[in-house]
Design a protein around this motif. Structure first.
Motif, mmCIF file in Angstrom:
data_model
loop_
_atom_site.group_PDB
_atom_site.id
_atom_site.type_symbol
_atom_site.label_atom_id
_atom_site.label_comp_id
_atom_site.label_asym_id
_atom_site.label_seq_id
_atom_site.Cartn_x
_atom_site.Cartn_y
_atom_site.Cartn_z
ATOM 1 N N ALA A 274 8.608 -12.959 -10.715
ATOM 2 C CA ALA A 274 9.760 -13.026 -9.998
ATOM 3 C C ALA A 274 10.302 -14.564 -9.836
ATOM 4 N N GLU A 275 9.235 -15.662 -10.078
ATOM 5 C CA GLU A 275 9.470 -16.738 -10.031
ATOM 6 C C GLU A 275 9.692 -17.289 -11.363
ATOM 7 N N GLY A 276 9.668 -16.448 -12.327
ATOM 8 C CA GLY A 276 9.983 -16.864 -13.724
ATOM 9 C C GLY A 276 8.804 -17.394 -14.324
ATOM 10 N N ARG A 277 7.609 -17.253 -14.098
ATOM 11 C CA ARG A 277 6.169 -17.630 -14.343
ATOM 12 C C ARG A 277 5.853 -17.011 -15.862
ATOM 13 N N HIS A 278 5.384 -17.801 -16.727
ATOM 14 C CA HIS A 278 5.050 -16.759 -17.970
ATOM 15 C C HIS A 278 3.523 -16.537 -17.790
ATOM 16 N N THR A 279 3.090 -15.499 -18.761
ATOM 17 C CA THR A 279 1.662 -14.968 -18.551
ATOM 18 C C THR A 279 0.653 -16.047 -18.349
ATOM 19 N N ALA A 280 0.855 -17.246 -19.225
ATOM 20 C CA ALA A 280 -0.277 -18.097 -19.086
ATOM 21 C C ALA A 280 -0.420 -18.958 -17.834
ATOM 22 N N GLU A 281 0.779 -19.029 -17.351
ATOM 23 C CA GLU A 281 1.028 -19.828 -15.854
ATOM 24 C C GLU A 281 0.512 -18.941 -14.807
ATOM 25 N N ILE A 282 0.681 -17.706 -14.870
ATOM 26 C CA ILE A 282 0.469 -16.705 -14.064
ATOM 27 C C ILE A 282 -1.272 -16.382 -13.915
ATOM 28 N N ALA B 77 0.745 -1.289 -0.009
ATOM 29 C CA ALA B 77 -0.010 0.021 0.001
ATOM 30 C C ALA B 77 1.010 1.333 0.119
ATOM 31 N N ALA B 78 2.019 1.205 0.834
ATOM 32 C CA ALA B 78 2.973 2.467 0.656
ATOM 33 C C ALA B 78 3.408 2.711 -0.604
ATOM 34 N N GLU B 79 3.692 1.683 -1.282
ATOM 35 C CA GLU B 79 4.222 1.862 -2.822
ATOM 36 C C GLU B 79 3.066 1.860 -3.720
ATOM 37 N N GLY B 80 1.539 2.069 -3.357
ATOM 38 C CA GLY B 80 0.810 2.352 -4.278
ATOM 39 C C GLY B 80 0.415 1.041 -5.078
ATOM 40 N N LEU B 81 0.683 0.005 -4.729
ATOM 41 C CA LEU B 81 0.473 -1.449 -5.485
ATOM 42 C C LEU B 81 -0.717 -2.069 -4.841
ATOM 43 N N LEU B 82 -1.514 -2.690 -5.821
ATOM 44 C CA LEU B 82 -2.780 -3.196 -5.433
ATOM 45 C C LEU B 82 -2.583 -4.990 -5.267
ATOM 46 N N PRO B 83 -3.114 -5.427 -4.640
ATOM 47 C CA PRO B 83 -3.007 -6.986 -4.038
ATOM 48 C C PRO B 83 -2.532 -7.585 -5.316
ATOM 49 N N ARG B 84 -3.565 -7.500 -6.532
ATOM 50 C CA ARG B 84 -3.361 -8.350 -7.638
ATOM 51 C C ARG B 84 -2.133 -8.149 -8.204
ATOM 52 N N GLU B 85 -1.523 -6.622 -8.284
ATOM 53 C CA GLU B 85 -0.193 -6.403 -8.840
ATOM 54 C C GLU B 85 0.823 -7.105 -8.185
ATOM 55 N N VAL B 86 0.704 -7.318 -6.893
ATOM 56 C CA VAL B 86 1.765 -7.823 -6.056
ATOM 57 C C VAL B 86 1.983 -9.273 -6.278
ATOM 58 N N ASP B 87 0.539 -9.916 -6.467
ATOM 59 C CA ASP B 87 0.490 -11.405 -6.833
ATOM 60 C C ASP B 87 1.382 -11.546 -8.336
ATOM 61 N N VAL B 88 1.018 -11.025 -9.126
ATOM 62 C CA VAL B 88 1.663 -10.828 -10.490
ATOM 63 C C VAL B 88 2.973 -10.682 -10.513
ATOM 64 N N LEU B 89 3.369 -9.674 -9.757
ATOM 65 C CA LEU B 89 4.932 -9.324 -9.611
ATOM 66 C C LEU B 89 5.713 -10.545 -9.032
ATOM 67 N N ARG B 90 5.079 -11.179 -7.917
ATOM 68 C CA ARG B 90 5.444 -12.313 -7.141
ATOM 69 C C ARG B 90 5.829 -13.303 -8.093
ATOM 70 N N LEU B 91 4.633 -13.843 -8.926
ATOM 71 C CA LEU B 91 4.943 -14.868 -9.875
ATOM 72 C C LEU B 91 5.892 -14.435 -11.197
ATOM 73 N N VAL C 108 -2.652 -6.225 -16.151
ATOM 74 C CA VAL C 108 -1.990 -5.660 -14.913
ATOM 75 C C VAL C 108 -0.573 -5.279 -14.888
ATOM 76 N N VAL C 109 0.145 -6.067 -15.733
ATOM 77 C CA VAL C 109 1.503 -5.819 -16.152
ATOM 78 C C VAL C 109 1.667 -4.246 -16.880
ATOM 79 N N HIS C 110 0.988 -4.485 -17.744
ATOM 80 C CA HIS C 110 0.910 -3.179 -18.778
ATOM 81 C C HIS C 110 0.692 -1.848 -17.618
ATOM 82 N N ASN C 111 -0.343 -1.830 -16.890
ATOM 83 C CA ASN C 111 -0.651 -1.002 -16.208
ATOM 84 C C ASN C 111 0.334 -0.508 -15.022
ATOM 85 N N LEU C 112 0.917 -1.504 -14.429
ATOM 86 C CA LEU C 112 1.888 -1.284 -13.525
ATOM 87 C C LEU C 112 3.212 -0.373 -14.297
#
Length: 204
Positions: A156-164, A140-154, A178-182
């Protein structure tokens, strides 16, 4: 290293690193900084920037001879090296793992105008930087939404769009949006840059 045109306030920075990737990142950072220009080896400089694995490499650098103030971005910093670093003209020591481009630019400007420092002052400043960077920040302090954090975490694990999309139970188009907007909102360059941003911010 190619020279940049003389900047508005004439602050010239010479850069030395121990790996090509750091050099590329530093030149990009300096190119975006107003009033700072990178210069080639041997040209007159107002500040040196040293990005090294250990402080020992900086204190052994006979070529510098403390001719100009230096900012050292370092992976390891032994308290016993502080006095020698100060004697070598180092006026800022920043942690390599967490120093951002903005923080480096502030350090360069401080080095160009600040007073000569002691070994004790270097230690105190480095400890403060580590403490500040170690403090966790909430999404929240970084202005990130929960879904954005979930996508970023995946990502970081090397997941592709379909896997995420499969992991989060949503459409691939949703992940792409989500990625484009972020990336657009945070003015990032690409997916790896987004992941790097999230790691530096401490949100993943």
């Amino acid at each position: 290293m190619p020279s940049s045109p003389q900047s508005a306030d004439g602050l010239r920075v010479a850069v030395r690193t121990d790996d090509p990737l750091s050099m590329t990142a530093l030149l990009t950072c300096l190119d975006r900084a107003r009033g700072i220009s990178a210069v080639s080896p041997g040209e007159r400089a107002d500040v040196d920037v040293l990005v090294l694995a250990s402080a020992e490499l900086a204190v052994r650098d006979e070529a510098r001879r403390a001719a100009v103030p230096a900012v050292l971005v370092v992976g390891e910093f032994d308290r016993r090296e502080a006095l020698r670093l100060a004697a070598a003209g180092v006026v800022q020591v920043l942690p390599r793992a967490t120093t951002t481009g903005d923080r480096l630019v502030r350090g360069i400007r401080h080095a160009a105008t600040g007073p000569v420092v002691t070994g004790g002052a270097l230690l105190d400043a480095f400890a403060e930087e580590e403490s500040r960077s170690a403090a966790p920040r909430s999404p929240a302090a970084e202005g990130l939404l929960p879904r954005e954090v979930d996508v970023l975490r995946l990502l970081a694990e090397g997941r592709h769009t379909a896997e995420i999309a499969h992991e989060l139970g949503c459409a691939t188009r949703t992940v792409m949006n989500v990625v484009h907007n972020l990336i657009t909102r945070k003015k990032l360059r690409n997916r790896p840059h987004a992941v790097a941003y999230a790691i530096r911010a401490g949100v993943i």
